[in-house]
Design a protein around this motif. Structure first.
Motif, PDB file in Angstrom:
ATOM      1  N   VAL A 184    -181.554 -35.802 -24.403  1.00 46.06           N
ATOM      2  CA  VAL A 184    -182.023 -36.978 -23.673  1.00 46.06           C
ATOM      3  C   VAL A 184    -182.736 -37.940 -24.618  1.00 46.06           C
ATOM      4  O   VAL A 184    -182.624 -39.167 -24.485  1.00 46.06           O
ATOM      5  CB  VAL A 184    -182.957 -36.559 -22.520  1.00 46.06           C
ATOM      6  CG1 VAL A 184    -183.648 -37.773 -21.900  1.00 46.06           C
ATOM      7  CG2 VAL A 184    -182.167 -35.788 -21.462  1.00 46.06           C
ATOM      8  N   ALA A 199    -180.230 -41.510 -23.320  1.00 54.64           N
ATOM      9  CA  ALA A 199    -180.777 -41.390 -21.963  1.00 54.64           C
ATOM     10  C   ALA A 199    -179.700 -41.115 -20.929  1.00 54.64           C
ATOM     11  O   ALA A 199    -180.005 -40.731 -19.791  1.00 54.64           O
ATOM     12  CB  ALA A 199    -181.539 -42.663 -21.593  1.00 54.64           C
ATOM     13  N   SER A 211    -179.908 -37.799 -19.165  1.00 57.83           N
ATOM     14  CA  SER A 211    -180.875 -37.723 -18.067  1.00 57.83           C
ATOM     15  C   SER A 211    -180.271 -38.268 -16.778  1.00 57.83           C
ATOM     16  O   SER A 211    -180.483 -37.721 -15.690  1.00 57.83           O
ATOM     17  CB  SER A 211    -182.137 -38.506 -18.445  1.00 57.83           C
ATOM     18  OG  SER A 211    -183.068 -38.475 -17.390  1.00 57.83           O
ATOM     19  N   GLN A 264    -178.010 -35.721 -15.328  1.00 58.10           N
ATOM     20  CA  GLN A 264    -178.771 -34.671 -14.659  1.00 58.10           C
ATOM     21  C   GLN A 264    -179.237 -35.127 -13.278  1.00 58.10           C
ATOM     22  O   GLN A 264    -179.178 -34.370 -12.304  1.00 58.10           O
ATOM     23  CB  GLN A 264    -179.964 -34.281 -15.521  1.00 58.10           C
ATOM     24  CG  GLN A 264    -180.854 -33.196 -14.924  1.00 58.10           C
ATOM     25  CD  GLN A 264    -180.168 -31.846 -14.862  1.00 58.10           C
ATOM     26  OE1 GLN A 264    -180.170 -31.094 -15.810  1.00 58.10           O
ATOM     27  NE2 GLN A 264    -179.544 -31.533 -13.733  1.00 58.10           N
ATOM     28  N   ARG A 265    -179.682 -36.374 -13.188  1.00 64.02           N
ATOM     29  CA  ARG A 265    -180.156 -36.904 -11.907  1.00 64.02           C
ATOM     30  C   ARG A 265    -179.018 -36.946 -10.895  1.00 64.02           C
ATOM     31  O   ARG A 265    -179.191 -36.559  -9.730  1.00 64.02           O
ATOM     32  CB  ARG A 265    -180.732 -38.309 -12.117  1.00 64.02           C
ATOM     33  CG  ARG A 265    -181.368 -38.909 -10.864  1.00 64.02           C
ATOM     34  CD  ARG A 265    -181.638 -40.391 -11.035  1.00 64.02           C
ATOM     35  NE  ARG A 265    -180.394 -41.156 -11.189  1.00 64.02           N
ATOM     36  CZ  ARG A 265    -179.602 -41.484 -10.173  1.00 64.02           C
ATOM     37  NH1 ARG A 265    -179.884 -41.095  -8.938  1.00 64.02           N
ATOM     38  NH2 ARG A 265    -178.499 -42.189 -10.385  1.00 64.02           N
TER      39      ARG A 265
END
Length: 282
Positions: A115, A119, A122, A125-126
């Motif tokens: 990450v 980014a 991330s 993952q969200r």
């Protein structure tokens, strides 16, 4: 994206990757990419997939089963759970590897490093709503590396170009850090140290194998070989200076050392190719 479209896209990337020894354009341009061949969990058939990876030292690389943020694990992940022995194509090399899924704190630390560099992990993952697995791929030892080349001279050029590509990625990342005033990230440090280790191994292999071979077959190359050995020593000193700079965690100092190493290494690689490739491919 429909499965047929995904398969067509992957097929195009695979063909381009193999034709250009790891260099691709489009969506994956500038990415660290491998081709990962797994054995089907249900079918037993081989499946090859382009996968982004992270360097992680001398013994392994890391791949992340993000599936673009989908709520399910990708097929290649299920395959390697059933059959952990896989094949990795890096562009320069092809080798067998053992897959191991990282757990707990180790997984979390590695994902945080990813990450830090991008980014987008991330965001995946969200979106996914699941813990995205991180997998370590350990090369299975067994004889000399399988270089994707048709001759000794071509093999040297293929390996040199792989070093050039990796160093270009490191320089780009280092520039972004120093220009943005950010601290030197953990993954960027790992990338640099992995590069340094690979370069050391390559030069050691030349000192112990290639150069004695040339001395025996081509004594007229002795002056060039002597110069190359001296350059190996200077480059080793620059590698140590870079390692020291990385320990200080000062981005500007580390970037300066990367630039010094780049200048010396590019001159060395170019001279070696000019002097040795004609002999090796004769």
């Amino acid at each position: 994206m429909p499965n047929d479209t995904v398969n067509d896209f992957n097929h195009q990337v695979i063909e381009e990757f193999r034709a250009n020894r790891g260099r691709v354009g489009g969506y994956f341009e500038g990415a660290r990419l491998i081709l990962l061949t797994t054995t089907g969990a249900r079918t037993g058939a081989e499946h090859t997939t382009p996968v982004a990876y992270l360097p992680d030292g001398a013994d392994r690389i890391l791949v992340i089963a993000s599936a673009g943020g989908a709520p399910w694990h990708p097929a290649w992940y299920h395959n390697l759970l059933a059959h952990p022995e896989v094949t990795v194509e890096s562009g320069a090399f092809t080798y067998r590897a053992r897959a191991e899924v990282l757990k707990g704190e180790e997984r979390d630390q590695v994902f945080a490093r990813a990450v830090e560099t991008d980014a987008g992990w991330s965001e995946y993952q969200r979106k996914a709503g699941r813990v995205i697995p991180v997998v370590a791929l350990y090369e299975i030892a067994g004889g000399p590396p399988n270089i994707n080349a048709g001759s000794m001279g071509e093999a040297i050029k293929v390996v040199h170009d792989a070093f050039r590509r990796e160093l270009a990625l490191i320089r780009e990342a280092m520039s972004a850090v120093t220009e943005g005033g950010s601290p030197l990230g953990a993954q960027l440090r790992v990338n640099c140290l992995t590069f340094c280790h690979g370069l050391h191994n390559h030069h050691t292999g030349e000192d112990l194998g290639l150069f004695p071979f040339l001395a025996d077959r081509h004594p007229e190359a002795a002056p060039a070989v002597a110069r190359l050995r001296e350059e190996h020593e200077r480059i080793a000193a620059l590698v140590e200076a870079l390692r020291t700079a990385l320990d200080t965690a000062d981005p500007a100092t580390a970037r300066a050392e990367v630039e010094r190493l780049t200048r010396e290494l590019e001159a060395h690689l170019t001279y070696e190719e000019e002097q040795l490739l004609p002999l090796l491919d004769a």
